[in-house]
Design a protein around this motif. Structure first.
Motif, PDB file in Angstrom:
ATOM      1  N   LYS A  27     -29.135   4.150  15.616  1.00 15.52           N
ATOM      2  CA  LYS A  27     -29.388   4.221  14.183  1.00 15.52           C
ATOM      3  C   LYS A  27     -28.095   4.067  13.392  1.00 15.52           C
ATOM      4  O   LYS A  27     -28.050   3.395  12.357  1.00 15.52           O
ATOM      5  CB  LYS A  27     -30.058   5.555  13.851  1.00 15.52           C
ATOM      6  N   SER A  28     -27.032   4.701  13.898  1.00 16.08           N
ATOM      7  CA  SER A  28     -25.740   4.578  13.238  1.00 16.08           C
ATOM      8  C   SER A  28     -25.239   3.135  13.273  1.00 16.08           C
ATOM      9  O   SER A  28     -24.737   2.610  12.276  1.00 16.08           O
ATOM     10  CB  SER A  28     -24.729   5.517  13.916  1.00 16.08           C
ATOM     11  N   VAL A  29     -25.408   2.481  14.442  1.00 16.75           N
ATOM     12  CA  VAL A  29     -24.984   1.081  14.567  1.00 16.75           C
ATOM     13  C   VAL A  29     -25.797   0.190  13.626  1.00 16.75           C
ATOM     14  O   VAL A  29     -25.254  -0.726  12.989  1.00 16.75           O
ATOM     15  CB  VAL A  29     -25.136   0.619  16.038  1.00 16.75           C
ATOM     16  N   THR A  30     -27.096   0.462  13.524  1.00 14.93           N
ATOM     17  CA  THR A  30     -27.950  -0.322  12.628  1.00 14.93           C
ATOM     18  C   THR A  30     -27.516  -0.176  11.184  1.00 14.93           C
ATOM     19  O   THR A  30     -27.426  -1.158  10.432  1.00 14.93           O
ATOM     20  CB  THR A  30     -29.414   0.121  12.780  1.00 14.93           C
ATOM     21  N   THR A  31     -27.223   1.072  10.773  1.00 16.42           N
ATOM     22  CA  THR A  31     -26.769   1.314   9.403  1.00 16.42           C
ATOM     23  C   THR A  31     -25.456   0.589   9.124  1.00 16.42           C
ATOM     24  O   THR A  31     -25.265  -0.019   8.065  1.00 16.42           O
ATOM     25  CB  THR A  31     -26.594   2.822   9.157  1.00 16.42           C
ATOM     26  N   GLU A  32     -24.551   0.638  10.109  1.00 15.81           N
ATOM     27  CA  GLU A  32     -23.263  -0.051   9.952  1.00 15.81           C
ATOM     28  C   GLU A  32     -23.469  -1.564   9.868  1.00 15.81           C
ATOM     29  O   GLU A  32     -22.814  -2.250   9.075  1.00 15.81           O
ATOM     30  CB  GLU A  32     -22.350   0.302  11.124  1.00 15.81           C
ATOM     31  N   ALA A  33     -24.387  -2.090  10.705  1.00 20.03           N
ATOM     32  CA  ALA A  33     -24.665  -3.529  10.672  1.00 20.03           C
ATOM     33  C   ALA A  33     -25.233  -3.949   9.320  1.00 20.03           C
ATOM     34  O   ALA A  33     -24.890  -5.012   8.789  1.00 20.03           O
ATOM     35  CB  ALA A  33     -25.638  -3.894  11.788  1.00 20.03           C
ATOM     36  N   GLU A  34     -26.079  -3.108   8.750  1.00 25.91           N
ATOM     37  CA  GLU A  34     -26.627  -3.415   7.422  1.00 25.91           C
ATOM     38  C   GLU A  34     -25.522  -3.457   6.373  1.00 25.91           C
ATOM     39  O   GLU A  34     -25.506  -4.337   5.505  1.00 25.91           O
ATOM     40  CB  GLU A  34     -27.676  -2.374   7.033  1.00 25.91           C
ATOM     41  N   GLY A  35     -24.585  -2.507   6.461  1.00 24.70           N
ATOM     42  CA  GLY A  35     -23.463  -2.517   5.527  1.00 24.70           C
ATOM     43  C   GLY A  35     -22.612  -3.764   5.675  1.00 24.70           C
ATOM     44  O   GLY A  35     -22.190  -4.371   4.676  1.00 24.70           O
ATOM     45  N   LEU A  36     -22.357  -4.170   6.936  1.00 21.71           N
ATOM     46  CA  LEU A  36     -21.571  -5.384   7.174  1.00 21.71           C
ATOM     47  C   LEU A  36     -22.295  -6.619   6.653  1.00 21.71           C
ATOM     48  O   LEU A  36     -21.669  -7.544   6.118  1.00 21.71           O
ATOM     49  CB  LEU A  36     -21.288  -5.535   8.673  1.00 21.71           C
ATOM     50  N   LEU A  37     -23.628  -6.650   6.813  1.00 19.55           N
ATOM     51  CA  LEU A  37     -24.396  -7.787   6.325  1.00 19.55           C
ATOM     52  C   LEU A  37     -24.321  -7.883   4.799  1.00 19.55           C
ATOM     53  O   LEU A  37     -24.266  -8.983   4.237  1.00 19.55           O
ATOM     54  CB  LEU A  37     -25.850  -7.675   6.771  1.00 19.55           C
ATOM     55  N   ILE A  38     -24.335  -6.728   4.136  1.00 22.00           N
ATOM     56  CA  ILE A  38     -24.206  -6.738   2.676  1.00 22.00           C
ATOM     57  C   ILE A  38     -22.846  -7.292   2.268  1.00 22.00           C
ATOM     58  O   ILE A  38     -22.736  -8.122   1.349  1.00 22.00           O
ATOM     59  CB  ILE A  38     -24.416  -5.314   2.116  1.00 22.00           C
ATOM     60  N   GLN A  39     -21.785  -6.855   2.969  1.00 26.55           N
ATOM     61  CA  GLN A  39     -20.447  -7.372   2.671  1.00 26.55           C
ATOM     62  C   GLN A  39     -20.378  -8.863   2.967  1.00 26.55           C
ATOM     63  O   GLN A  39     -19.798  -9.637   2.193  1.00 26.55           O
ATOM     64  CB  GLN A  39     -19.409  -6.612   3.498  1.00 26.55           C
ATOM     65  N   GLN A  40     -20.959  -9.267   4.099  1.00 27.19           N
ATOM     66  CA  GLN A  40     -20.941 -10.689   4.440  1.00 27.19           C
ATOM     67  C   GLN A  40     -21.694 -11.510   3.403  1.00 27.19           C
ATOM     68  O   GLN A  40     -21.285 -12.611   3.048  1.00 27.19           O
ATOM     69  CB  GLN A  40     -21.563 -10.912   5.821  1.00 27.19           C
ATOM     70  N   SER A  41     -22.811 -10.957   2.909  1.00 24.28           N
ATOM     71  CA  SER A  41     -23.579 -11.655   1.885  1.00 24.28           C
ATOM     72  C   SER A  41     -22.738 -11.881   0.637  1.00 24.28           C
ATOM     73  O   SER A  41     -22.762 -12.958   0.033  1.00 24.28           O
ATOM     74  CB  SER A  41     -24.828 -10.842   1.544  1.00 24.28           C
ATOM     75  N   ARG A  42     -21.953 -10.850   0.268  1.00 22.93           N
ATOM     76  CA  ARG A  42     -21.105 -10.972  -0.921  1.00 22.93           C
ATOM     77  C   ARG A  42     -20.030 -12.048  -0.712  1.00 22.93           C
ATOM     78  O   ARG A  42     -19.792 -12.891  -1.587  1.00 22.93           O
ATOM     79  CB  ARG A  42     -20.460  -9.618  -1.212  1.00 22.93           C
ATOM     80  N   VAL A  43     -19.408 -12.024   0.461  1.00 20.42           N
ATOM     81  CA  VAL A  43     -18.355 -13.010   0.742  1.00 20.42           C
ATOM     82  C   VAL A  43     -18.945 -14.415   0.827  1.00 20.42           C
ATOM     83  O   VAL A  43     -18.364 -15.387   0.328  1.00 20.42           O
ATOM     84  CB  VAL A  43     -17.625 -12.645   2.056  1.00 20.42           C
ATOM     85  N   THR A  44     -20.122 -14.541   1.459  1.00 28.87           N
ATOM     86  CA  THR A  44     -20.762 -15.856   1.568  1.00 28.87           C
ATOM     87  C   THR A  44     -21.111 -16.405   0.194  1.00 28.87           C
ATOM     88  O   THR A  44     -20.941 -17.601  -0.072  1.00 28.87           O
ATOM     89  CB  THR A  44     -22.040 -15.751   2.425  1.00 28.87           C
ATOM     90  N   ALA A  45     -21.600 -15.529  -0.691  1.00 29.35           N
ATOM     91  CA  ALA A  45     -21.923 -15.973  -2.050  1.00 29.35           C
ATOM     92  C   ALA A  45     -20.669 -16.454  -2.774  1.00 29.35           C
ATOM     93  O   ALA A  45     -20.696 -17.480  -3.473  1.00 29.35           O
ATOM     94  CB  ALA A  45     -22.582 -14.827  -2.825  1.00 29.35           C
ATOM     95  N   GLU A  46     -19.552 -15.720  -2.599  1.00 28.37           N
ATOM     96  CA  GLU A  46     -18.296 -16.146  -3.219  1.00 28.37           C
ATOM     97  C   GLU A  46     -17.824 -17.475  -2.642  1.00 28.37           C
ATOM     98  O   GLU A  46     -17.330 -18.343  -3.375  1.00 28.37           O
ATOM     99  CB  GLU A  46     -17.225 -15.068  -3.014  1.00 28.37           C
TER     100      GLU A  46
END
Length: 626
Positions: free
Chosen positions: A132-151
């Motif tokens: 569950k902790s790994v999943t939560t961390e992966a979701e956070g990384l995906l959000i950051q990646q989404s922001r960088v990809t959009a930029e």
């Protein structure tokens, strides 16, 4: 000795760049830039797929959490039952009074196994927390990646954007030259010239813009004498206005000339057999004829007019780019051409819809709007001979999207109080499109299709959804212009429904549910699943099953309680129940039969045995299993 302030700066110390100094530029090959943008689009697609995978993983972790909780409860019951059995079996035996029966060696093995199982359950819980902790961390990384990809996408998109004012001198020179040839005086004014367009869009639209400016000078602007008589300045004014609306760039090309000569267009249309003498058409429809291929009202052939190269060239180019063209004119005051173009050809917002079994994307710039019509009002509208919907000042005729695509009419959702309708306006055609389902509105990456599909009318590209499905992007304007055959909408054939028997699998084990679901799917059944009795009751509110496969031991509501609920519910009381459990004793079987269970299978069972039991129960109800 020089003062410290007057000393020269060392040679290796560079002064800071001032704001007015020229910035450095790098030349990048256009094809390389296109490849980079495509790669950024692929990253965006993979991000969507990863996001969906993480969501699925999170769901399975939640299932694991419930399984661990169930295992702990079962272990607790096992320990209590074991201790009770040992104490009861030896309370009358002669044992050393100094020792409890549980402290003797002969009972240590079962106690050790019980404790080992408890420790394993704790370890499983720890693993679940870690996942569950790994999943939560992966979701956070995906959000950051989404922001960088959009930029990254925005940055690459900006490199493809070019300001319109780069071409203003060329267009100004063109207006001056055409006016001189026609013996007129005209000037060009550009408002919003700093607006930027995609380089590909602007390069493809420059020739159409030039044609529109020639038309404005030759057909629109009067000569100096006529203008002065009409109280206008001697110099005609042609204006180009640019502004952005959402994902579209809106470009108005207007002149202050005499406007479109409706009578001249009408006479030319009669000569070209576009109109019959008895036909009655409005001025707006007459003005729309200037988009007809080869149409020209020029009396003599010059470099600028009379060559049969009409506004249809402009309209076709705009259509190819996924835009729209509208004409408005006021006699004596001028003409206005409004061109709407997509801001970029690489990424766009789209409406994802389903018609029949197929899913399509409709670019939002091509959609006028989405209206939600109450179901009763829609059925009343569809009862008319030529049903239409009034929105604003525009009338939209009801059409089924599936029928433009060679499919069936849409089936109105029975449980919805209001039905969404997609409004599309394409020139003189307008349509209120009915679809089976509107799935989402999202940003999509536009992919080019091969020549086999590109030649099909109504297809503008393709995209990849987060689950990996490839769907077509529709050129909805082209489809609406085709004027698909109108079917009596009130009696339109609904989309073929799935009439396979429905089985409800109720089991607290996710493994059992999945294995059983796959097996029943292969055997020709539709399947709904539930993890316990309460969940199954919720499922039955939306679906009435043809057969229920039921386990006994489940949390919240066990199999016996659920079977009793089913038999006391008039809506589903006649649904056959097949109980599948590891409890194969006569007492459990008798209890099940007493509650009205139709069949009783013990675990493990053969697939053929389960299928035969299901077939037997369905045949008793007159349902044939394919």
């Amino acid at each position: 000795m020089q003062p410290a302030a007057a000393k020269k700066a060392p040679a290796d110390v560079r002064p800071l760049r001032t704001a007015d100094q020229r910035q450095e530029f790098a030349r990048v090959d256009a094809d390389l830039l296109e490849d980079l943008l495509n790669a950024a689009g692929e990253i965006s697609i993979y991000h969507s797929r990863l996001n969906q995978q993480v969501s699925s993983f999170e769901f399975h972790v939640d299932e694991l959490e419930q399984t661990v909780a169930r295992l702990r409860e079962q272990l607790r019951k096992l320990e209590i039952e074991t201790e009770a059995q040992i104490m009861h079996g030896h309370q009358d035996t002669l044992v050393a009074r100094d020792f409890d029966p549980l402290e003797l060696d002969r009972y240590s093995n079962i106690q050790q196994l019980s404790r080992a199982l408890a420790e394993s359950a704790n370890d499983l819980g720890s693993l679940k927390d870690l996942l569950k902790s790994v999943t939560t961390e992966a979701e956070g990384l995906l959000i950051q990646q989404s922001r960088v990809t959009a930029e990254l996408q925005d940055g690459l998109m900006r490199t493809r954007m070019v300001p319109f004012d780069r071409h203003v001198p060329r267009l100004t020179r063109l207006v001056r030259q055409v006016a001189q040839e026609a013996g007129k005086r005209a000037e060009l004014a550009v408002e919003g010239a700093s607006g930027e367009l995609d380089r590909q869009v602007l390069d493809k639209m420059l020739p159409p813009f030039e044609h529109m400016l020639r038309n404005a000078v030759v057909h629109g602007v009067e000569d100096a004498g006529a203008r002065q008589k009409a109280g206008k300045p001697a110099v005609g004014r042609i204006t180009i206005r640019l502004h952005r609306e959402g994902a579209e760039m809106v470009i108005d090309v207007s002149d202050d000339g005499a406007g479109l000569n409706v009578e001249s267009i009408r006479r030319k249309a009669f000569e070209m057999d576009l109109l019959s003498p008895e036909s009655k058409v409005t001025d707006e429809e007459i003005m729309g004829l200037v988009l007809t291929p080869g149409f020209s009202t020029a009396g003599t052939v010059t470099q600028s007019a009379g060559r049969g190269v009409g506004m249809d060239v402009v309209a076709n180019e705009v259509k190819k780019l996924g835009g729209s063209l509208r004409i408005s004119s006021v006699t004596g005051q001028g003409t206005n051409f409004t061109v709407r173009l997509p801001f970029t050809l690489a990424i766009t917002q789209a409406l994802i819809v389903r018609t029949g079994e197929e899913v399509y994307a409709l670019p939002l710039p091509t959609v006028e709007g989405v209206a939600r019509i109450p179901r009763g009002e829609l059925e009343s509208l569809l009862s008319h001979s030529e049903p239409s919907y009034q929105y604003g000042e525009q009338s939209y005729k009801f059409r089924h999207l599936g029928m433009y695509l060679g499919g069936q009419a849409a089936k109105l959702p029975e449980e919805e109080a209001s039905v969404p309708v997609i409004l599309v306006h394409a020139g003189e055609y307008s349509a209120a499109l009915l679809v089976d389902e509107m799935l989402a509105s999202r940003e999509i990456v536009v992919k080019a299709v091969g020549p086999q599909l590109a030649s099909i009318r109504g297809i503008s590209g393709a995209t990849i959804l987060g689950d990996g499905r490839i769907i077509l992007i529709l050129d909805i304007h082209a489809l609406v212009r085709t004027g698909a055959p109108v079917v009596e909408l009130k009696t339109a054939a609904p989309t073929p429904s799935d009439d396979r028997p429905l089985a409800l699998v109720v089991d607290d084990s996710i493994t059992v549910r999945r294995v059983t679901e796959r097996f029943l799917h292969r055997s020709g059944l539709r399947v709904e699943t539930a993890k316990d009795g309460l969940d199954a009751i919720s499922v039955m509110q939306d679906h009435k099953p043809d057969v229920i496969l039921l386990d006994i031991e489940m949390p919240r509501m066990d199999g016996y309680e659920f079977a009793s609920h089913v038999r006391n519910d008039p809506r589903v009381a006649d649904v056959p129940i097949i109980m599948i459990t590891s409890r194969v004793g006569d007492k459990h079987r008798a209890r099940a039969i007493e509650l009205g269970v139709n069949d009783y299978l013990g675990k493990p069972y053969q697939d053929s045995q389960l299928l035969e039991a299901i077939r037997r129960q369905l045949e008793d109800r007159g349902i044939e299993l394919q």
